[in-house]
Design a protein around this motif. Structure first.
Motif, PDB file in Angstrom:
ATOM      1  N   TYR A 112     -16.159   7.146  -8.053  1.00 20.43           N
ATOM      2  CA  TYR A 112     -17.095   7.176  -6.926  1.00 20.43           C
ATOM      3  C   TYR A 112     -18.502   7.520  -7.396  1.00 20.43           C
ATOM      4  CZ  TYR A 112     -12.793   7.090  -4.289  1.00 20.43           C
ATOM      5  OH  TYR A 112     -11.574   6.717  -3.805  1.00 20.43           O
ATOM      6  N   ILE A 113     -18.546   8.430  -8.361  1.00 20.82           N
ATOM      7  CA  ILE A 113     -19.858   8.802  -8.893  1.00 20.82           C
ATOM      8  C   ILE A 113     -20.522   7.586  -9.534  1.00 20.82           C
ATOM      9  CG2 ILE A 113     -20.944  10.160 -10.748  1.00 20.82           C
ATOM     10  CD1 ILE A 113     -18.894  12.375  -9.971  1.00 20.82           C
ATOM     11  N   LEU A 144     -19.979   4.464  -8.867  1.00 26.42           N
ATOM     12  CA  LEU A 144     -20.373   3.520  -7.824  1.00 26.42           C
ATOM     13  C   LEU A 144     -21.671   3.977  -7.151  1.00 26.42           C
ATOM     14  CD1 LEU A 144     -19.138   0.925  -6.592  1.00 26.42           C
ATOM     15  CD2 LEU A 144     -18.311   2.353  -4.734  1.00 26.42           C
ATOM     16  N   THR A 145     -21.731   5.274  -6.856  1.00 29.53           N
ATOM     17  CA  THR A 145     -22.942   5.792  -6.208  1.00 29.53           C
ATOM     18  C   THR A 145     -24.150   5.630  -7.122  1.00 29.53           C
ATOM     19  OG1 THR A 145     -21.415   7.500  -5.440  1.00 29.53           O
ATOM     20  CG2 THR A 145     -23.699   7.728  -4.763  1.00 29.53           C
ATOM     21  N   VAL A 175     -25.334   2.143  -6.996  1.00 31.81           N
ATOM     22  CA  VAL A 175     -26.067   1.827  -5.766  1.00 31.81           C
ATOM     23  C   VAL A 175     -27.480   2.398  -5.840  1.00 31.81           C
ATOM     24  CG1 VAL A 175     -26.137   2.211  -3.259  1.00 31.81           C
ATOM     25  CG2 VAL A 175     -23.976   1.675  -4.381  1.00 31.81           C
ATOM     26  N   ILE A 176     -27.595   3.614  -6.346  1.00 30.82           N
ATOM     27  CA  ILE A 176     -28.922   4.236  -6.467  1.00 30.82           C
ATOM     28  C   ILE A 176     -29.806   3.402  -7.403  1.00 30.82           C
ATOM     29  CG2 ILE A 176     -30.144   6.252  -7.399  1.00 30.82           C
ATOM     30  CD1 ILE A 176     -27.838   7.945  -6.367  1.00 30.82           C
ATOM     31  N   LEU A 232     -31.358  12.613  -5.259  1.00 28.26           N
ATOM     32  CA  LEU A 232     -30.009  12.048  -5.115  1.00 28.26           C
ATOM     33  C   LEU A 232     -29.185  12.269  -6.381  1.00 28.26           C
ATOM     34  CD1 LEU A 232     -30.717   8.702  -3.257  1.00 28.26           C
ATOM     35  CD2 LEU A 232     -29.253  10.553  -2.467  1.00 28.26           C
ATOM     36  N   ILE A 282     -25.644  14.109  -6.901  1.00 23.00           N
ATOM     37  CA  ILE A 282     -24.460  13.515  -7.559  1.00 23.00           C
ATOM     38  C   ILE A 282     -24.025  14.376  -8.742  1.00 23.00           C
ATOM     39  CG2 ILE A 282     -23.620  11.458  -8.755  1.00 23.00           C
ATOM     40  CD1 ILE A 282     -25.742   9.919  -7.118  1.00 23.00           C
ATOM     41  N   THR A 301     -24.704   4.471 -15.826  1.00 24.83           N
ATOM     42  CA  THR A 301     -23.519   3.849 -15.224  1.00 24.83           C
ATOM     43  C   THR A 301     -22.733   3.075 -16.288  1.00 24.83           C
ATOM     44  OG1 THR A 301     -24.948   3.511 -13.338  1.00 24.83           O
ATOM     45  CG2 THR A 301     -22.793   2.498 -13.219  1.00 24.83           C
TER      46      THR A 301
END
Lengths: 475, 557, 471
Positions: B4-5, B7-8, B11-12, B35, B39, B116
């Motif tokens: 999830y991290i 993915l977030t 997105v950021i 943000l 995270i 990422t």
């Protein structure tokens, strides 16, 4: 209704050709008709994809036409995912080329008419399911090619064009011999995938397969047949003609895929390694020459040749150890990206060359003046080199890995060629982007238009999605 | 959960890459940082919770197996990701504060994308996933470098390394018929071309880290901005190289050449880095050589720890980052001159900042020494000693030259007064406090090196070396070797083949001769068609001859 | 008795027409009327020959079956096309066409006789008549060839051949006691080992080879074609070969098949030589008319290579191939009428520069026809080539097959020269306006070709030869 669609799709370019010929003599009509035809073709391809059963092997939507019943000649046409993917790639490539075509005088009409005629022949080739129709369309490609290169290729020396024609015509003649022999022993027309399974006397089989291989190899710039294409492409300045010329090796490659759909004929087996060696030598040869040349276009030519040869190698070596349809689909996924990407690079590069010529400035470092073009150019170079932005990336991995499975040495040679190619293209990209290399600065260099950029970005997005699923457009 | 991290973060990064106006850019990049902090907090909580989980889905299928995307959350991966996450956050923060980038949010986005990709690489167990992340990191390096001259060597070498890794993976995949990296042990049993795989893989890793003989890519970065250089080294390709080494060492070390090759390159890197940093007058180049030395010791330490990442390595990496940041601050407050001589000539208006930077550097140095002591054992002792000694000497010489050299005899120029970024010092100070391990500081070796460091900074005879900079011409010998061993021969070979085969054989001989023959034949043919009595007689002769032959040899039906 | 007279009507009408042209002289201004009259005579003759398609015109001397009807139709179509095109030429140079028309009528009479004949005397007579017409045609239109070095070469050769043909016919006739093909065939069967008889048969064949311009008897066509006026060229390229070929295949099947073993060598040698001369000669040409003449030699050579087998399917293939070549050559000849510069029809390749831009439609059709002659798919010529190769493969003549294809490759070079000039060379050449009727004619040819390509079963595939030969 769907059963009529493949035939309609096959003849659509011919219809387009007639419409182009009958369009009024102004700069835009022929172009608009061509774009409309190509867009309709793409929509039809999408529709066919939606109806295609991917689990089914062999041709689908088969249409048979009793052409000469007494001689047992029934022409058969059909499609499968492989041919449709290639066709989609070709349509996108040509559409991109036509969209970026400068609005010029009446010449466009003839250019576009021949282009549509060429597309008809290629469509026919991809739809052909039997040897006669395959031969017909395989040979028919030569006429539009000759006319396009001769009329719009800006050739200074006619000898290059003559050589091109004679090389290709010789290939066609050799294929014709093979077809005649098959006809003699089969007493009629035969489906492409059945030829490898056909019983023939050993000598005849050797002659047939020798002929088929020679004819198909003559289309691929493999040594010693490479000259016809290398001498031509270095001169062509029209993007559409260049792209069309670079589609020719695809016809040879496609031939191998179709003739050896199920198995490789026994009579060819002993020569497979020899063919592979020639392929490898050509790959390395072309790459080294590409390094020696300073033009990006030549490097692009080297790139395309190496990739065609890579796919050819995969086909001739791996079809005996892998499932043919899986291999074919891997190659098709790769080609689906490869064709539009190379076409776009050709277009962008030739446009830049023209810009340099018009503005009388240096080619090196030119991208520094064109930020929008630079971005899109870099993106497509990255895509072309098999970076993870398109289906080319992991399909390359699978194909190369399978080649290693066949032979370690072959795999190493292939990787050597690919690595050198990648480095060579990236270096050239650096040269084009480095402002310091630009000797005669010119602030008036025009960048790509927003509309064109949007179009290229759209195509880029389509190809990028293929990275996640090559058949993402099949619903 | 890391998935999830990731993915977030993605997105950021995606949002960050949207082109917005310059005015809103600062706010936008600041929001990104906030943000990221959030995270990071989640990341820390997850790490502390210590729950293992896996997110796996089949991306695509191939005959060689499914192409899976695995994002595995476990303590090991958290530990490995932690330093990079921290460094990324600090890099983003620094970017907001120092405002060197025209489009800060885009640069931040590139950093987050890079993070990422690193996470995908660390947590992945699939060849295609690894390759994907590896290539993406190299592509993102393009954005991080943003300098054509630097890009040329660095990217070319890295792509070459990627092709090596591609080859290695392809060979493994073809033998084990699986894309799962955990299957490489099976390849070890099969054992085909193990030496080739080990040497190729190691070479690729060395190219990525920029160790000696493969450092031309790194050296090429000397002209990019220093913060970019730091970010590239601590977040980009060198780290991906390290991760590859950790993932594949199980297979590679089964080759007899693995250990000798690895140790020899590491030793050479240490000495090469030392010599390079001593000889060069270019500050950024010095940093590159120090990083080369650091890369070598990191690889060595990992080797003696069985390539298992541990808390100590995370700390070491962060400590090294703090040290690099301290060097950056020195560079920043001495007027951002590239040449040491230039830095010395400028009388600084920023004494306080420089002194604070030195304190930071000192703290980082003793922290590094402490961690090295913690990692010290019988196996790696020589390497650690060598590194520590060479690194201390080289670093102190430069510090002495830049900060502590008496300036009375030197013509000085006023350096521009630079704004004091207290907040930057505060954050860096906190980071250095965080990475400082009090328990290790009391070790005798640490104390010894601390004293030596301070002593050398104050009393090192560094002035003569400045004169040496003037005489010494810094030539890129390795680059020249590459040029004459590989590039030139390849080009010559290409040219030779082109001239020999295309021009001479095909154009001149085959086509030329055929054309000449055709022309001769045509001339002959035209002559033969002259209406002469001889010609007519010949026709009659041919026909009569034919009739005779037909009569004599033809069979009757 | 009256019915014999009625069945002869086609010939009689032609004779009547020739008499009219012999008696009445047409002025240059009357050219349209002259051609109209000629066309009328030919049309009436054609109509009668269709009506009495299964009735022999000369009882005892001639045959009437489906084959003769088809060949006669082919002959008349040729004549119509030639007359139509010739009228344009004569109109443009403001010259009377009466002599030409009478020549065409005589040639049609000779052609009819050759096609229907089943008697060697009649055949020889018709050949002599045709040769005489040819001589007169070339003599009459020698103004246009005044620079030609070899203007009398045809006359001399034809006269020699006529004498030899008469002698050979007399020998065969007196030896067999009759001129009927079947009786002569029986005689030949009995006298197989007689060299003189064999030689006489060969001379009969050589006469046809001469008319067909097969190598080495091709020289007359090559010498004259270079500066031949267009109507004469079309006459020699279309009409003469058609009738000579039609007669030869009937002669082969009805009389000479008994000598097939020996004649095979002769045919093969002639075929090989013609193909070689045609291909290389075309490459050496810079004159379009000469190149077309060489093209004819090439295709005649291929026909001889096929005919060497003396079987019905070989004959059928030869007819099919001949038809495709005729169609393409006919089209090319028509396109030559589109290219006129300041009232002069074009001769040299160089004059065709810029043609594609000034006359795109004609240039395109010409291109397609040239490629059709090369047998490039999907153009119609590929069918003919495929039939030929199939036939050769069926008889295991693989070397012939390879040889033919190799020569085709060489021939392609000469066509490329024309294409190159038309499309790829810029010049300021301008061309005169072309009448719309020529385009209609061209489109008709193209339509026929498309039809044949889509429905080839009318021509190839089933063995219709046997049915129509004796039908």
């Amino acid at each position: 209704m769907i059963f009529g669609l493949p035939v309609l799709l096959m003849f659509l370019p011919l219809l387009g050709c007639f419409f182009v010929l009958s369009s009024r003599q102004n700069a835009n009509n022929a172009k608009h008709v061509t774009i409309l035809t190509l867009c309709s073709g793409i929509l039809m391809i999408l529709r066919l994809f939606s109806e295609l059963d991917l689990s089914q092997k062999g041709m689908q939507f088969v249409y048979n036409f009793d052409w000469l019943t007494s001689a047992n000649i029934t022409l058969s046409f059909g499609v499968d995912a492989f041919s449709l993917l290639l066709l989609a790639g070709i349509y996108i490539s040509l559409l991109t080329a036509v969209v970026s075509l400068p609005l010029q005088q009446h010449e466009n009409k003839s250019l576009l008419a021949w282009n549509m005629y060429f597309l008809w022949n290629v469509s026919g080739l991809l739809f052909a399911n039997d040897i006669i129709s395959f031969y017909t369309f395989f040979a028919a490609i030569l006429l539009p090619l000759f006319m396009l290169i001769g009329q719009f290729g800006d050739l200074k020396k006619k000898i290059g064009l003559y050589m091109f024609f004679i090389f290709n015509f010789a290939g066609i003649i050799v294929l014709l011999c093979a077809v005649v022999l098959v006809f003699k022993y089969y007493h009629g027309n035969i489906m492409l995938h059945e030829i490898a399974l056909m019983n023939m006397p050993q000598k005849a089989a050797k002659a047939v397969w020798g002929g088929v291989c020679l004819a198909l190899l003559a289309r691929i710039p493999i040594w010693p047949f490479h000259y016809w294409i290398s001498s031509i492409v270095s001169i062509i300045k029209n993007p559409l003609v260049y792209i069309i010329t670079m589609l020719v090796p695809l016809t040879g490659l496609y031939g191998f895929m179709r003739f050896w759909q199920l198995t490789i004929a026994e009579s060819v087996m002993p020569y497979i390694n020899f063919m592979a060696i020639i392929c490898l030598i050509t790959m390395i040869f072309i790459v080294l020459i590409g390094i020696a040349h300073k033009e990006f276009l030549y490097k692009l030519f080297a790139y395309m040749t190496v990739y065609y040869l890579l796919f050819l190698l995969a086909e001739i070596l791996l079809s005996s150890i892998l499932q043919a349809d899986t291999l074919q689909m891997n190659i098709a996924y790769a080609l689906f990206t490869f064709l539009p990407v190379t076409s776009i690079l050709i277009i962008l590069d030739l446009q830049m060359e023209k810009e340099c010529e018009d503005k009388n400035c240096d080619y090196r470092g030119i991208l520094a003046y064109m930020p929008k073009r630079a971005k899109i150019f870099v993106f497509y170079v990255i895509m072309a080199l098999g970076m993870p932005v398109s289906a080319l990336f992991w399909n390359n991995f699978i194909i190369v890995s399978d080649l290693f499975k066949f032979s370690f040495n072959i795999g190493i040679c292939v990787m050597f060629a690919l690595s050198l190619l990648t480095i060579s293209m990236l270096y050239e990209l650096y040269v084009m982007r480095d402002l310091k290399k630009h000797i005669s600065p010119n602030e008036n260099i025009a960048d790509i238009s927003n509309l064109h950029l949007a179009y290229l970005a759209f195509i880029g997005a389509i190809l990028f999605l293929s990275f996640f699923n090559p058949l993402w457009f099949k619903f | 959960m890391i998935a999830y991290i990731t993915l977030t973060l993605f997105v950021i990064a995606l949002l960050g890459s949207i082109n917005i106006g310059i005015k809103k850019d600062r706010l936008f990049s600041f929001l990104m940082f906030i943000l990221l902090c959030g995270i990071f907090a989640f990341f820390g909580l997850d790490f502390a919770a210590g729950k293992d989980s896996v997110l796996a889905f089949v991306w695509n299928s191939s005959p060689g197996g499914d192409i899976k995307i695995d994002i595995i959350s476990n303590a090991y991966n958290y530990n490995l990701i932690l330093p990079f996450f921290t460094i990324t956050m600090f890099a983003v923060w620094q970017n907001i504060i120092l405002r060197f980038e025209e489009r800060r949010s885009a640069y931040n986005a590139a950093l987050v994308f890079n993070l990422t990709a690193l996470i995908v690489m660390i947590t992945g167990n699939n060849f295609v996933q690894l390759l994907f992340a590896l290539f993406v990191i190299d592509i993102l390096a393009l954005f991080l470098i943003k300098d054509m001259e630097a890009y040329r060597r660095y990217i070319l070498l890295n792509i070459f390394a990627d092709m090596f890794i591609f080859t290695v993976m392809a060979i493994i995949n073809c033998k084990v018929d699986s894309l799962d990296i955990r299957e490489i042990l099976r390849y070890k049993q099969i054992g085909h071309h193990l030496d080739f795989i080990a040497i190729s893989g190691l070479s690729a890793v060395f190219m990525k880290i920029g160790l000696f003989a493969f450092h031309i890519g790194g050296v090429g970065l000397q002209n990019i901005r220093l913060h970019r250089l730091q970010n590239v080294w601590f977040l980009s390709s060198p780290i991906s190289g390290l991760i590859m080494l950790m993932k594949f060492h199980v297979l590679w070390n089964s080759s007899v050449y693995f250990a000798p090759y690895l140790h020899s390159i590491c030793i050479l890197s240490m000495f090469g880095g030392f010599l390079g940093s001593m000889c060069t007058k270019h500050f950024k180049l010095k940093i590159i050589y120090w990083q080369m030395m650091f890369g070598a010791i990191l690889v060595e330490l990992l080797c003696f720890r069985g390539f298992e990442w541990s808390k100590e390595f995370s700390l070491l990496l962060l400590q090294m980052y703090v040290l690099a940041e301290a060097l950056y601050l020195i560079y920043y407050y001495t007027g951002r001159c590239n040449l040491i001589a230039e830095i010395i000539k400028r009388h600084s208006n920023n004494e306080t900042a420089l002194n604070m930077a030195f304190v930071l550097l000192f703290l980082a140095f003793i922290a590094i020494t402490g961690t090295l002591t913690a990692l010290y054992n019988r196996g790696n002792r020589y390497y650690i000693w060598t590194f520590a000694v060479l690194y201390t000497i080289s670093l102190t010489v430069s510090i002495r030259q830049m900060i502590f050299l008496p300036r009375s005899n030197i013509i000085t120029a006023k350096a521009p007064s630079v704004k004091m970024h207290w907040i930057l010092f505060f954050v860096l100070g906190s980071l250095s406090a965080f990475v400082l391990q009090p328990k290790q500081l009391l070790a005798p070796a640490v104390l010894g090196f601390t004293v030596a460091f301070l002593f050398l900074c104050r009393y090192m005879p560094a002035a003569k070396q400045i004169a040496f900079y003037g005489r010494y011409k810094n030539r890129d010998y390795i680059g020249m070797i590459y040029k004459f061993l590989f590039i030139k021969p390849l080009r010559l070979c290409g040219k030779f083949l082109w001239i020999l085969v295309d021009r001479l054989l095909v154009e001149k001989i085959i086509i030329g001769v055929s054309l000449t023959l055709a022309q001769k034949a045509i001339v002959g043919f035209r002559r033969a068609h002259q209406s002469t009595t001889m010609g007519q007689l010949m026709i009659v002769f041919i026909l009569v001859g034919l009739i005779c032959v037909a009569f004599s040899y033809g069979g009757y039906k | 008795m009256i019915e014999h007279f009625i069945y002869m009507l086609p010939l009689l009408i032609l004779l009547f027409g020739s008499t009219i042209f012999a008696c009445k002289k047409f002025a240059a201004d009357d050219t349209p009327q002259c051609f109209k009259l000629c066309r009328l005579i030919i049309a009436v003759s054609f109509a009668f020959s269709i009506i009495f398609y299964n009735r022999p015109m000369l009882i005892g001397l001639s045959a009437a079956n489906h084959l003769t009807s088809i060949l006669l139709s082919w002959l008349f179509v040729n004549v119509f096309i030639i007359l139509y095109l010739a009228r344009k030429w004569f109109n443009s140079i403001k010259q009377s066409g009466d002599y030409f028309c009478s020549g065409i009528i005589f040639a049609t009479i000779a052609g009819c006789l050759l096609i229907i004949s089943k008697n060697i005397v009649l055949t020889a007579g018709a050949v002599i008549l045709l040769m005489a017409v040819n001589i007169r045609m070339l003599q009459k239109y020698r103004e246009s060839m005044q620079n030609l070095q070899f203007k009398n070469v045809y006359t001399k050769s034809a006269l020699w051949l006529m004498i030899m043909l008469l002698a050979a016919t007399a020998k065969l006739y007196f030896q067999a006691g009759s001129g009927d093909y079947e009786i002569v065939q029986n005689m030949l069967h009995e006298k197989q080992s007689d060299f003189i008889t064999f030689g006489a048969s060969c001379i009969l064949v050589l006469a046809f080879m001469f008319l067909l311009a097969a190598a080495p008897l091709h020289y007359w066509l090559i010498y004259t074609a270079a500066k031949m006026s267009l109507p004469i060229l079309i006459y020699f390229l279309l009409l003469v070969p058609t009738v000579a070929f039609a007669c030869l295949i009937r002669l082969d099947m009805l009389m000479l098949s008994t000598l097939s073993g020996s004649l095979q060598i002769l045919y093969c040698a002639i075929g090989f030589m013609s193909v070689f001369v045609g291909a290389v000669g075309a490459c050496a040409s810079v004159n379009i008319r000469q190149m077309l003449a060489y093209t004819l030699v090439f295709f005649v050579g291929i026909d001889f290579i096929i005919l060497q087998h003396f079987t019905l399917d070989a004959v059928q293939t030869a007819i099919v191939y001949c038809f495709f070549c005729w169609l393409a050559l006919c089209g090319i000849c028509i396109t030559l009428f589109c290219f006129k510069n300041k009232g002069e029809y074009l001769l040299q390749f160089d004059q065709f520069a810029n043609a594609a831009y000034k006359k795109p439609c004609a240039a395109l059709i010409m291109t397609l026809l040239f490629f059709s002659l090369l047998g490039l798919p999907p153009l119609t010529g590929s069918l003919g080539l495929f039939a030929v190769l199939n036939e050769l493969a069926a008889h295991n003549c693989f070397y012939s097959l390879i040889y033919v294809l190799l020569m085709l490759l060489i021939l392609s070079y000469s066509y490329l020269n024309v294409m190159q000039k038309m499309y790829f060379e810029n010049s300021r050449n301008n061309f005169d306006r072309t009448g719309f009727d020529i385009y209609i004619l061209l489109f008709a040819i193209v339509a026929v070709m498309i039809f044949v390509a889509l429905q080839p079963h009318y021509l190839i595939g089933n063995l219709w030869m046997a049915e129509i030969f004796y039908g």
